[in-house]
Scaffold this active site. Structure first.
Site, PDB file in Angstrom:
ATOM      1  N   GLN A 193       9.653  -2.081 -12.688  1.00 48.25           N
ATOM      2  CA  GLN A 193      10.297  -1.143 -11.766  1.00 48.25           C
ATOM      3  C   GLN A 193       9.753   0.284 -11.898  1.00 48.25           C
ATOM      4  O   GLN A 193       9.592   0.967 -10.888  1.00 48.25           O
ATOM      5  CB  GLN A 193      11.815  -1.206 -11.827  1.00 48.25           C
ATOM      6  N   GLY A 243       6.680   0.927 -12.820  1.00 49.24           N
ATOM      7  CA  GLY A 243       5.353   0.786 -12.222  1.00 49.24           C
ATOM      8  C   GLY A 243       5.406   0.968 -10.707  1.00 49.24           C
ATOM      9  O   GLY A 243       4.572   1.671 -10.122  1.00 49.24           O
ATOM     10  N   ARG A 264      16.142  -1.857 -22.265  1.00 48.82           N
ATOM     11  CA  ARG A 264      17.388  -2.281 -22.915  1.00 48.82           C
ATOM     12  C   ARG A 264      18.426  -2.626 -21.853  1.00 48.82           C
ATOM     13  O   ARG A 264      18.339  -2.193 -20.702  1.00 48.82           O
ATOM     14  CB  ARG A 264      17.924  -1.190 -23.840  1.00 48.82           C
ATOM     15  N   ASP A 290      14.244  13.487 -20.422  1.00 50.70           N
ATOM     16  CA  ASP A 290      15.381  14.153 -21.074  1.00 50.70           C
ATOM     17  C   ASP A 290      15.370  15.644 -20.737  1.00 50.70           C
ATOM     18  O   ASP A 290      16.416  16.243 -20.469  1.00 50.70           O
ATOM     19  CB  ASP A 290      15.295  13.952 -22.596  1.00 50.70           C
ATOM     20  N   ARG A 329      16.532  16.098 -17.246  1.00 46.30           N
ATOM     21  CA  ARG A 329      17.984  15.863 -17.182  1.00 46.30           C
ATOM     22  C   ARG A 329      18.730  17.103 -17.676  1.00 46.30           C
ATOM     23  O   ARG A 329      19.748  17.511 -17.089  1.00 46.30           O
ATOM     24  CB  ARG A 329      18.350  14.653 -18.058  1.00 46.30           C
ATOM     25  N   HIS A 360      13.437  10.197 -28.431  1.00 46.84           N
ATOM     26  CA  HIS A 360      13.977   9.810 -27.112  1.00 46.84           C
ATOM     27  C   HIS A 360      15.044   8.744 -27.362  1.00 46.84           C
ATOM     28  O   HIS A 360      14.821   7.549 -27.216  1.00 46.84           O
ATOM     29  CB  HIS A 360      12.869   9.280 -26.211  1.00 46.84           C
TER      30      HIS A 360
HETATM   31  P1  NAD Z   1      10.595  -3.689 -16.206  1.00 45.68           P
HETATM   32  O1  NAD Z   1      11.139  -4.837 -16.979  1.00 45.68           O
HETATM   33  O2  NAD Z   1      10.994  -3.506 -14.782  1.00 45.68           O
HETATM   34  O3  NAD Z   1       9.016  -3.728 -16.242  1.00 45.68           O
HETATM   35  C1  NAD Z   1       8.301  -3.903 -17.424  1.00 45.68           C
HETATM   36  C2  NAD Z   1       7.017  -4.586 -17.065  1.00 45.68           C
HETATM   37  O4  NAD Z   1       6.207  -4.628 -18.233  1.00 45.68           O
HETATM   38  C3  NAD Z   1       7.191  -6.018 -16.573  1.00 45.68           C
HETATM   39  O5  NAD Z   1       6.556  -6.187 -15.328  1.00 45.68           O
HETATM   40  C4  NAD Z   1       6.540  -6.853 -17.669  1.00 45.68           C
HETATM   41  O6  NAD Z   1       5.908  -8.017 -17.162  1.00 45.68           O
HETATM   42  C5  NAD Z   1       5.522  -5.850 -18.209  1.00 45.68           C
HETATM   43  N1  NAD Z   1       5.045  -6.156 -19.566  1.00 45.68           N
HETATM   44  C6  NAD Z   1       5.713  -6.702 -20.600  1.00 45.68           C
HETATM   45  N2  NAD Z   1       4.906  -6.859 -21.653  1.00 45.68           N
HETATM   46  C7  NAD Z   1       3.703  -6.372 -21.297  1.00 45.68           C
HETATM   47  C8  NAD Z   1       2.455  -6.253 -21.945  1.00 45.68           C
HETATM   48  N3  NAD Z   1       2.276  -6.688 -23.198  1.00 45.68           N
HETATM   49  N4  NAD Z   1       1.412  -5.709 -21.271  1.00 45.68           N
HETATM   50  C9  NAD Z   1       1.573  -5.298 -20.000  1.00 45.68           C
HETATM   51  N5  NAD Z   1       2.717  -5.393 -19.319  1.00 45.68           N
HETATM   52  C10 NAD Z   1       3.771  -5.914 -19.966  1.00 45.68           C
HETATM   53  O7  NAD Z   1      10.929  -2.368 -17.064  1.00 45.68           O
HETATM   54  P2  NAD Z   1      10.895  -0.844 -16.570  1.00 45.68           P
HETATM   55  O8  NAD Z   1      12.227  -0.500 -16.034  1.00 45.68           O
HETATM   56  O9  NAD Z   1       9.677  -0.599 -15.759  1.00 45.68           O
HETATM   57  O10 NAD Z   1      10.802  -0.107 -17.991  1.00 45.68           O
HETATM   58  C11 NAD Z   1       9.665  -0.225 -18.800  1.00 45.68           C
HETATM   59  C12 NAD Z   1       9.926   0.436 -20.152  1.00 45.68           C
HETATM   60  O11 NAD Z   1      10.104   1.846 -19.995  1.00 45.68           O
HETATM   61  C13 NAD Z   1      11.192  -0.061 -20.854  1.00 45.68           C
HETATM   62  O12 NAD Z   1      10.917  -0.214 -22.238  1.00 45.68           O
HETATM   63  C14 NAD Z   1      12.175   1.070 -20.635  1.00 45.68           C
HETATM   64  O13 NAD Z   1      13.182   1.102 -21.621  1.00 45.68           O
HETATM   65  C15 NAD Z   1      11.244   2.260 -20.750  1.00 45.68           C
HETATM   66  N6  NAD Z   1      11.740   3.530 -20.206  1.00 45.68           N
HETATM   67  C16 NAD Z   1      11.436   4.666 -20.903  1.00 45.68           C
HETATM   68  C17 NAD Z   1      11.841   5.895 -20.431  1.00 45.68           C
HETATM   69  C18 NAD Z   1      11.536   7.172 -21.186  1.00 45.68           C
HETATM   70  O14 NAD Z   1      12.071   8.216 -20.813  1.00 45.68           O
HETATM   71  N7  NAD Z   1      10.701   7.182 -22.208  1.00 45.68           N
HETATM   72  C19 NAD Z   1      12.559   5.972 -19.222  1.00 45.68           C
HETATM   73  C20 NAD Z   1      12.838   4.790 -18.534  1.00 45.68           C
HETATM   74  C21 NAD Z   1      12.428   3.550 -19.046  1.00 45.68           C
HETATM   75  C1  LMR Z   2      16.117   6.357 -20.079  1.00 51.05           C
HETATM   76  O1  LMR Z   2      16.259   7.331 -20.812  1.00 51.05           O
HETATM   77  O2  LMR Z   2      16.612   6.286 -18.939  1.00 51.05           O
HETATM   78  C2  LMR Z   2      15.274   5.208 -20.564  1.00 51.05           C
HETATM   79  O3  LMR Z   2      14.822   5.418 -21.857  1.00 51.05           O
HETATM   80  C3  LMR Z   2      15.939   3.883 -20.388  1.00 51.05           C
HETATM   81  C4  LMR Z   2      17.035   3.691 -21.397  1.00 51.05           C
HETATM   82  O4  LMR Z   2      17.057   2.645 -22.049  1.00 51.05           O
HETATM   83  O5  LMR Z   2      17.876   4.577 -21.529  1.00 51.05           O
END
Ligand code: NAD
Ligand code: LMR
Length: 329
Positions: free
Chosen positions: A16, A18, A93, A160, A163, A188
């Site tokens: 999502q 992506g 998560r 963050d 936000r 984070h």
């Molecule tokens: P999602 O499940 O929608 O997408 C994750 C994608 O990663 C999936 O398409 C999956 O097939 C792919 N994937 C899994 N393992 C892989 C690998 N080894 N190589 C390549 N691709 C792989 O999740 P999302 O909502 O896009 O979130 C992705 C990550 O970002 C999560 O860990 C989420 O917690 C994190 N996130 C971080 C922040 C931040 O502020 N740092 C904010 C939002 C989400």
């Molecule tokens: C966020 O801050 O929205 C992401 O890191 C997703 C999460 O697990 O909180």
């Protein structure tokens, strides 16, 4: 003369984030309106078809700056020649989980990706880790890329930061543009510390402008630190468009520089500043110049801030110890 295209590798391209990110990269918002890009998308084999669908949509946008899209299920190929690596692919998560609970599930992803970056990325590779727990995943990737300068591995706390900007702007009924020098310190995670004591609102101290320590402690800090969980609760899925937006902000500022008279927040390898153990990837107040992040020096840290920063840094130490035990660093 037109610029050479920049190779941008995005992992988790079919996820999502992506989906919210790729179109903005291709339209020029990641690097600038005069920089052509080539996208290199990495997915697990089961999700390659979905990534191909996204690539079809990217084609259908006819973005003038987009000079190619390649899709891989092999990290070594995906990072070949990469100038920018956006490491998004990881499990998000669910309700009731902390981001640290993902270490076991996600940590293993970042070792081979660090190795692939070490083996084949371009000399100027810059890495932003978004996949959670982002700081420690960045540490894992970095530790498997010994030939890449350590400071090229960063993790995202810009979401963050953004936000916190909005929460403060709403509280004081000011514009985002009126706020400067806000900082997210630490991890984070729910222990992060959004610091208003060094921030300014229209040139005045932000904490003083708020003048309400109870709001700061009981409302502002927990609202910012637990916003990710609140989004999961409300949407039934973790933040995506705002996360993609923050990734764009982080890389744009890294490459193009931060504005004079302000700073932002990014998790970068500590040089020991502010008592954060050297090497931990922790969020700091940072500026960027000539493509390099620098930690803002000389800020006054009062007792309240010290306690909050130390608690978040302690969590990073514990995460590092956990991944050491798992053999990931
Ligand atoms: P999602 O499940 O929608 O997408 C994750 C994608 O990663 C999936 O398409 C999956 O097939 C792919 N994937 C899994 N393992 C892989 C690998 N080894 N190589 C390549 N691709 C792989 O999740 P999302 O909502 O896009 O979130 C992705 C990550 O970002 C999560 O860990 C989420 O917690 C994190 N996130 C971080 C922040 C931040 O502020 N740092 C904010 C939002 C989400
Ligand atoms: C966020 O801050 O929205 C992401 O890191 C997703 C999460 O697990 O909180």
């Amino acid at each position: 003369m037109s610029k050479a295209p920049v190779n941008v590798t995005v992992t988790g391209a079919a996820g999502q984030i992506g989906y919210a990110l790729l179109f903005r990269i291709a339209s020029g918002q990641l690097l600038g309106a005069d920089t052509p890009v080539k996208l290199r998308l990495l997915e697990i084999p089961q999700a390659v078809k979905a990534a191909e669908g996204t690539a079809m949509e990217l084609d259908d946008c006819a973005f003038p700056l987009l000079q190619g899209i390649d899709i891989f299920d092999d990290a070594n190929k995906a990072f070949e020649g990469a100038n920018v690596g956006l490491l998004v692919g990881a499990r998000p998560r669910g309700p009731g989980m902390e981001r640290g609970d993902l270490l076991q599930a996600n940590g293993g992803i970042f070792k081979p990706q660090g190795e692939a970056i070490n083996a084949g990325a371009a000399d100027d590779i810059r890495v932003l880790v978004v996949g959670n727990p982002a700081n420690t995943n960045a540490l894992i990737a970095q530790s498997h890329a010994p030939d890449v300068p350590a400071e090229r591995f960063t993790a995202m706390t810009r979401l963050d930061h953004n936000r916190a900007l909005t929460q403060l702007a709403k509280k004081l009924d000011v514009s985002i543009n009126d706020i400067k020098k806000l900082t997210i310190w630490g991890n984070h995670s729910a222990t992060q510390y959004p610091d208003l004591f060094n921030a300014e609102v229209n040139g005045a101290n932000a904490a003083k402008a708020v003048g309400d320590q109870a709001w700061l402690e009981n409302d502002f800090i927990p609202t910012v630190a637990k916003r990710g969980a609140a989004i999961i609760e409300a949407r039934g899925a973790s933040s995506a468009a705002s996360a993609a937006n923050a990734a764009i902000d982080h890389v744009y500022d890294w490459v193009n520089g931060t504005p004079e008279g302000d700073w932002t927040s990014a998790a970068i390898p500590s040089d020991g500043s502010y008592g954060v153990p050297e090497g931990l990837i922790s969020s700091f107040p940072v500026t960027s110049k000539d493509g390099k992040w620098e930690i803002v020096q000389g800020l006054e840290i009062d007792e309240f801030s010290r306690g909050r920063i130390d608690a978040s840094v302690q969590e990073l130490v514990e995460e590092r110890d956990t991944v050491k035990k798992l053999g990931l660093v």
